[in-house]
Design a protein around this motif. Structure first.
Motif, PDB file in Angstrom:
ATOM      1  N   ASP A 103      52.708  77.990 -25.901  1.00  0.00           N
ATOM      2  CA  ASP A 103      52.759  78.757 -24.621  1.00  0.00           C
ATOM      3  C   ASP A 103      53.509  77.876 -23.657  1.00  0.00           C
ATOM      4  OD1 ASP A 103      52.199  79.921 -22.221  1.00  0.00           O
ATOM      5  OD2 ASP A 103      50.050  79.756 -22.456  1.00  0.00           O
ATOM      6  N   ALA A 104      54.858  78.535 -23.542  1.00  0.00           N
ATOM      7  CA  ALA A 104      55.688  78.013 -22.456  1.00  0.00           C
ATOM      8  C   ALA A 104      55.457  77.679 -21.358  1.00  0.00           C
ATOM      9  CB  ALA A 104      57.145  78.820 -22.502  1.00  0.00           C
ATOM     10  N   SER A 105      54.246  78.463 -20.602  1.00  0.00           N
ATOM     11  CA  SER A 105      53.653  78.086 -19.321  1.00  0.00           C
ATOM     12  C   SER A 105      53.006  76.780 -19.293  1.00  0.00           C
ATOM     13  CB  SER A 105      52.791  79.461 -19.083  1.00  0.00           C
ATOM     14  OG  SER A 105      51.689  79.273 -19.765  1.00  0.00           O
ATOM     15  N   VAL A 106      52.532  76.189 -20.325  1.00  0.00           N
ATOM     16  CA  VAL A 106      51.895  74.862 -20.627  1.00  0.00           C
ATOM     17  C   VAL A 106      52.939  73.724 -20.448  1.00  0.00           C
ATOM     18  CG1 VAL A 106      50.541  73.314 -21.767  1.00  0.00           C
ATOM     19  CG2 VAL A 106      49.959  75.858 -21.944  1.00  0.00           C
ATOM     20  N   MET A 107      53.915  73.827 -21.473  1.00  0.00           N
ATOM     21  CA  MET A 107      55.165  72.925 -21.527  1.00  0.00           C
ATOM     22  C   MET A 107      56.156  73.751 -22.012  1.00  0.00           C
ATOM     23  SD  MET A 107      55.044  69.060 -22.610  1.00  0.00           S
ATOM     24  CE  MET A 107      54.193  69.091 -24.312  1.00  0.00           C
ATOM     25  N   ASP A 108      57.317  73.166 -21.852  1.00  0.00           N
ATOM     26  CA  ASP A 108      58.648  73.963 -22.095  1.00  0.00           C
ATOM     27  C   ASP A 108      59.076  73.517 -23.521  1.00  0.00           C
ATOM     28  OD1 ASP A 108      59.599  71.260 -22.275  1.00  0.00           O
ATOM     29  OD2 ASP A 108      61.111  71.350 -21.090  1.00  0.00           O
ATOM     30  N   CYS A 109      58.263  73.310 -24.340  1.00  0.00           N
ATOM     31  CA  CYS A 109      58.518  73.343 -25.856  1.00  0.00           C
ATOM     32  C   CYS A 109      56.883  73.450 -26.534  1.00  0.00           C
ATOM     33  CB  CYS A 109      59.069  71.983 -26.258  1.00  0.00           C
ATOM     34  SG  CYS A 109      57.876  70.688 -25.682  1.00  0.00           S
TER      35      CYS A 109
END
Length: 356
Positions: A103-109
């Motif tokens: 999930d990109a909303s948690v971290m960008d990777c």
């Protein structure tokens, strides 16, 4: 025994994490987890980044890719987590994965979180104050090698792991893939490795010796030792490059890091595991021991040893490429270009002395 457990430290500048989002994600999977985490970072590893999340009642480990440029197929956190989850029932040294996140909303990777195995990780040197006899050192060495051999002997089909690699033809694919990676990562201040690649292509065995689960980065600083029994391996870490492949390729990759007591000063300066200690097997002894235990022929091992050094040079060069182009500021990578040059010369010396 004194506390020799592996320790984390301050997070490097530019490698901080969005802790509020990460904590919210983790607590969805561990609803009983209490409090906020203190974030620390492990210094070991030059590829994926490893962090310690120290909650009041539990320590967890987070793994994420490096910041900046990365090879297209490298640093696949979701694949690493899935392999670990599949291996755990048949290879108990794998840490338990808590959760993986895309999930990109948690971290960008992508990243994953796993349990922390408390123990000793043998890095450049053993922890200060931990002194082993030659007999204890040899027992430790054999125990680590036996864990690699045990991995190679797992029935991957029965374990449902056929999908983690392509199997037969591994050596050819590795030659093609790592050659292409080096050429793409080359910078103006390093060698071209063309002579090394030509020799490897000419001497490549016609067939893989076998197909099995291989770790692809099996080193002392990727194992965790029991603090109460230094010869007891309780964990094997860093499954990023695990696949199905030729076991002798795995051994060759391991020996690329095996700096022994009589190696030259440059190789000694980059040693990252305590394979120089009295009691440790030499590279030749490791090869003979592995062959005796597995039954594989190891009398023409030069190809695998030189390929292992070449592959290490590609890894070094890919990391140096990021530093060279300002995509990472980790000062530990500043001299990786010189290491690439050295490894090319080391390969060429071994080629000159090879009977293949």
């Amino acid at each position: 025994m004194s506390d020799f457990n592996d320790r984390a430290g301050q997070v490097r500048s530019g490698e901080e994490l969005p802790m509020a989002a990460i904590e919210h994600f983790i607590k969805q999977h561990l609803p009983d987890l209490q409090g906020q985490a203190e974030l620390e970072q492990f210094s070991g590893g030059a590829s994926n980044l490893t962090y310690l999340l120290r909650f009041p009642d539990r320590d967890l480990i987070l793994r994420r890719p490096p910041f900046g440029h990365k090879a297209k197929s490298a640093h696949d956190m979701l694949r690493e987590a899935k392999i670990m989850q599949a291996l755990k029932p048949v290879y108990p040294y794998v840490p338990t994965v808590i959760a993986a996140c895309d999930d990109a909303s948690v971290m960008d990777c992508d990243f994953y979180v796993m349990e922390r195995i408390h123990g000793i990780i043998p890095r450049h040197n053993l922890p200060k104050g931990l002194v082993l006899s030659e007999a204890e050192t040899r027992a430790l060495c054999l125990s680590v090698l036996d864990k690699m051999i045990a991995l190679h002997q797992i029935d991957y089909k029965a374990a449902g792991l056929e999908s983690i690699g392509k199997g037969e033809g591994y050596v050819q694919r590795q030659m093609d893939g790592w050659s292409e990676r080096y050429r793409k990562a080359k910078t103006d201040d390093v060698g071209d490795f063309e002579q090394v690649m030509a020799w490897l292509k000419a001497k490549m065995p016609a067939r893989d010796v076998a197909t099995c689960i291989i770790h692809n980065d099996f080193r002392f600083d990727n194992v965790v030792l029991n603090p109460d029994d230094i010869t007891d391996v309780i964990g094997v870490l860093d499954w990023e490059m695990a696949t199905l492949g030729d076991p002798l390729m795995d051994l060759g990759n391991t020996l690329a890091y095996w700096v022994q007591a009589d190696d030259d000063a440059v190789f000694q300066s980059v040693r990252r595991q305590p394979t120089h200690l009295p009691g440790m097997l030499s590279r030749a002894e490791v090869i003979a021991y592995y062959g005796e235990k597995t039954g594989y022929r190891v009398d023409n091992f030069d190809f695998y040893a030189i390929f292992g050094l070449f592959r290490l040079a590609v890894i070094v060069q890919q990391i140096y490429y990021r530093f060279f182009h300002g995509q990472t500021t980790n000062p530990a990578f500043a001299n990786f270009g010189k290491m690439s040059l050295y490894l090319e010369q080391r390969c060429l010396r071994l080629i000159a002395g090879s009977a293949l």
